[in-house]
Design a protein around this motif. Structure first.
Motif, mmCIF file in Angstrom:
data_model
loop_
_atom_site.group_PDB
_atom_site.id
_atom_site.type_symbol
_atom_site.label_atom_id
_atom_site.label_comp_id
_atom_site.label_asym_id
_atom_site.label_seq_id
_atom_site.Cartn_x
_atom_site.Cartn_y
_atom_site.Cartn_z
ATOM 1 N N GLU A 191 -4.242 -1.548 2.498
ATOM 2 C CA GLU A 191 -2.862 -0.721 2.516
ATOM 3 C C GLU A 191 -2.973 0.184 4.022
ATOM 4 N N LEU A 192 -4.160 0.763 3.960
ATOM 5 C CA LEU A 192 -4.339 1.466 5.241
ATOM 6 C C LEU A 192 -4.245 0.827 6.652
ATOM 7 N N ASP A 200 -12.573 4.090 5.052
ATOM 8 C CA ASP A 200 -11.842 4.220 3.947
ATOM 9 C C ASP A 200 -13.353 4.178 2.928
ATOM 10 N N SER A 234 -7.385 -0.540 -1.071
ATOM 11 C CA SER A 234 -6.898 0.849 -0.480
ATOM 12 C C SER A 234 -7.027 0.360 1.070
ATOM 13 N N ARG A 257 -1.720 6.475 2.499
ATOM 14 C CA ARG A 257 -1.537 6.124 3.862
ATOM 15 C C ARG A 257 -0.533 6.916 4.708
ATOM 16 N N ALA A 268 -8.916 -0.294 9.748
ATOM 17 C CA ALA A 268 -9.612 0.492 8.604
ATOM 18 C C ALA A 268 -10.608 -0.358 8.184
ATOM 19 N N ARG A 283 -1.284 4.680 -3.260
ATOM 20 C CA ARG A 283 -1.884 3.976 -2.015
ATOM 21 C C ARG A 283 -0.912 4.171 -0.960
ATOM 22 N N ARG A 284 0.328 3.988 -1.187
ATOM 23 C CA ARG A 284 1.258 4.106 -0.007
ATOM 24 C C ARG A 284 1.273 5.628 0.286
#
Length: 240
Positions: free
Chosen positions: A79-80, A68, A76, A55, A87, A51-52
């Motif tokens: 994270e964004l 997303d 997720s 991004r 997001a 996930r990182r």
């Protein structure tokens, strides 16, 4: 205990990788309860690093809006949004969106092939581990282009083909044998993971997916392998 009707339904999906949206959405509704835990276990805890990386590949700036797609429980999406980005989580499984109800990001129900957004309304689109479950991935890639502003970015994070042949053989063995067994211990609907394993095995490799992005109108297409190619990040830009 798995309901026999669910087992039979998922077996039908497995037989020909049928991807009718309503049926795939229903399957994800049934796995939503323990979806996040199952993903972490099956990935050996690598899901957070993937996930990182997604991004970072998107590279959205604070104040920009990104969509997303196939966001599931919106892990997720959170994270964004960690860089001050707006997001929006979008998924066609109401059960998944409900399971992520406590996550404070905007959520909208929608199909990847017919997004409920106006033309050129977002700065970027991300889809993680969802494109292979779309009935027509090429139509979805065109739809992502429609809603993205000129100069905007698409990132597809998806399972792919390990680049080292010996590891690829071990990985495929894990998919078809170990993954369903582990899912039986942790998933709310383990039979669904047999279908998911087969969908991973049937998915095209990195160069083929890059070509499909280009055919859908994305430019500057490139990919980055993660975990030896178990996962690949494909990135494209909508031409100005």
């Amino acid at each position: 205990m798995v309901d026999r009707r669910d087992t039979q339904h998922t077996a039908g999906l497995r037989a020909d990788l049928d991807k009718r949206p309503a049926e795939v959405a229903a399957m994800f509704d049934r796995v939503a309860k323990r979806y996040d835990v199952t993903n972490t276990v099956l990935s050996g805890g690598l899901d957070a690093s993937w996930r990182r990386a997604t991004r970072q590949a998107l590279g959205a700036r604070p104040g920009q809006t990104v969509l997303d797609v196939a966001a599931g429980t919106a892990v997720s999406t959170v994270e964004l949004a960690s860089d001050g980005v707006r997001a929006i989580a979008c998924d066609f499984s109401q059960g998944m969106l409900r399971a992520g109800g406590a996550r404070a990001v905007p959520k909208v129900a929608g199909d990847a092939m017919a997004l409920p957004l106006a033309d050129e309304s977002v700065d970027g689109v991300v889809i993680s581990f969802g494109l292979r479950n779309v009935a027509d991935p090429d139509a979805a890639l065109r739809e992502f282009r429609r809603v993205t502003r000129p100069g905007g970015t698409l990132v597809v994070c998806e399972f792919s083909r390990p680049t080292w042949a010996p590891f690829r053989t071990v990985y495929l063995e894990y998919l078809m044998r170990a993954l369903p067994r582990i899912a039986r211990a942790v998933s709310s609907n383990p039979e669904a993971y047999v279908y998911l394993a087969e969908s991973i095995r049937a998915w095209p490799g990195q160069p083929d997916l890059a070509g499909r992005l280009q055919e859908a109108g994305w430019s500057d297409v490139a990919w980055q392998n993660l975990t030896g190619g178990v996962v690949a990040l494909h990135r494209g830009r909508r031409p100005a």
